[in-house]
Motif scaffolding. Structure first.
Motif, PDB file in Angstrom:
ATOM      1  N   HIS A  45      -1.537  -5.151   1.363  1.00  0.00           N
ATOM      2  CA  HIS A  45      -0.403  -4.282   1.700  1.00  0.00           C
ATOM      3  C   HIS A  45      -0.139  -3.289   0.564  1.00  0.00           C
ATOM      4  CE1 HIS A  45       3.584  -4.117   4.128  1.00  0.00           C
ATOM      5  NE2 HIS A  45       3.208  -2.916   3.728  1.00  0.00           N
ATOM      6  N   GLU A  46      -0.299  -3.738  -0.660  1.00  0.00           N
ATOM      7  CA  GLU A  46      -0.131  -2.828  -1.807  1.00  0.00           C
ATOM      8  C   GLU A  46      -1.224  -1.767  -1.814  1.00  0.00           C
ATOM      9  OE1 GLU A  46       2.600  -2.873  -3.722  1.00  0.00           O
ATOM     10  OE2 GLU A  46       3.182  -4.433  -2.270  1.00  0.00           O
ATOM     11  N   LYS A  83      -0.319   0.843   0.726  1.00  0.00           N
ATOM     12  CA  LYS A  83       0.695   1.783   0.222  1.00  0.00           C
ATOM     13  C   LYS A  83       0.044   2.874  -0.618  1.00  0.00           C
ATOM     14  CE  LYS A  83       4.486  -1.594   0.021  1.00  0.00           C
ATOM     15  NZ  LYS A  83       5.390  -2.353  -0.893  1.00  0.00           N
ATOM     16  N   ASP A 121       0.129   6.757   0.320  1.00  0.00           N
ATOM     17  CA  ASP A 121       0.707   7.671  -0.676  1.00  0.00           C
ATOM     18  C   ASP A 121      -0.249   8.832  -0.935  1.00  0.00           C
ATOM     19  OD1 ASP A 121       2.983   6.170  -0.960  1.00  0.00           O
ATOM     20  OD2 ASP A 121       2.361   5.192  -2.828  1.00  0.00           O
TER      21      ASP A 121
END
Length: 214
Positions: free
Chosen positions: A161-162, A165, A169
């Motif tokens: 999930h990181e 992101k 981004d």
């Protein structure tokens, strides 16, 4: 820019560019006269994407055309547009729903989505190739008799999930919707091998730190 400059800047031969134009993988340039057309930065960006999918990803022209159709479909919302473009890439075969290991893998995957709070992903399970890939992989793992604890799977999901992101981004740094979707597709073709290589390098580094080279 003219065709020759587009070829020079993209690294794609003029003959190949003409082929891409005929196959609908590249939109026509602005016609100046009967023999000359002008091309812009959008053509250069699209050429790089097509080149990555065909030369690096090894995708057939028909698949590339389908991916680009979704990239250019501005009638779709961003999430579905991104998903449709990525889902057009080659995926794993449909799992055998009569297989007991597949049914168990569905339950485990659904429990995982609940544990990590991926309610939106759960809404897409009936159409998401990524969900099917997870089910197929978990079923194969269990079928071979390996025990890979559910808690470890949850930990991996949270780390991913990181990564997601970071991915989005970066996608959002591009100004137009088409560029964002193109970047996501390019990431699927080019970045995933990089992430795999980084994971293996990290394993080598951590192994050396723990156990040395002896």
């Amino acid at each position: 820019m003219r065709l020759a400059e587009l070829s020079r800047r993209s690294g794609v031969s003029t003959a190949t560019i003409k082929y891409y134009l005929r196959e609908g993988l590249l939109s026509p340039g602005h016609q100046i006269n009967t023999t000359t057309a002008e091309y812009g930065d959008g053509h250069l960006r699209r050429l790089r994407l097509v080149r990555a999918m065909i030369q690096v990803g090894g995708l057939p022209v028909a698949t590339v055309r389908e991916v680009l159709r979704n990239v250019d479909d501005d009638s779709l919302g961003r999430t579905i547009r991104l998903g449709a473009a990525l889902w057009a890439l080659p995926q794993v075969p449909e799992p055998d729903e009569d297989d007991a290991f597949v049914r168990a893998a569905h339950r485990e995957a659904d429990e995982l989505l609940d544990r990590v709070g991926w309610s939106n992903a759960k809404e897409l399970t009936t159409i998401s190739p990524a969900y099917r890939s997870l089910v197929v992989a978990v079923a194969a793992f269990r079928r071979l008799g390996y025990e890979w604890g559910h808690e470890l799977l949850v930990s991996y999901a949270r780390l991913m999930h990181e990564v997601a992101k970071l991915d989005l981004d970066f996608v959002e740094t591009h100004p137009s919707e088409a560029e964002r979707v193109e970047t996501a597709v390019l990431g699927a073709v080019l970045t995933e091998p990089i992430l795999q290589a980084l994971r293996r390098l990290a394993q080598e580094e951590e192994s050396a730190r723990r156990y040395g080279f002896a």
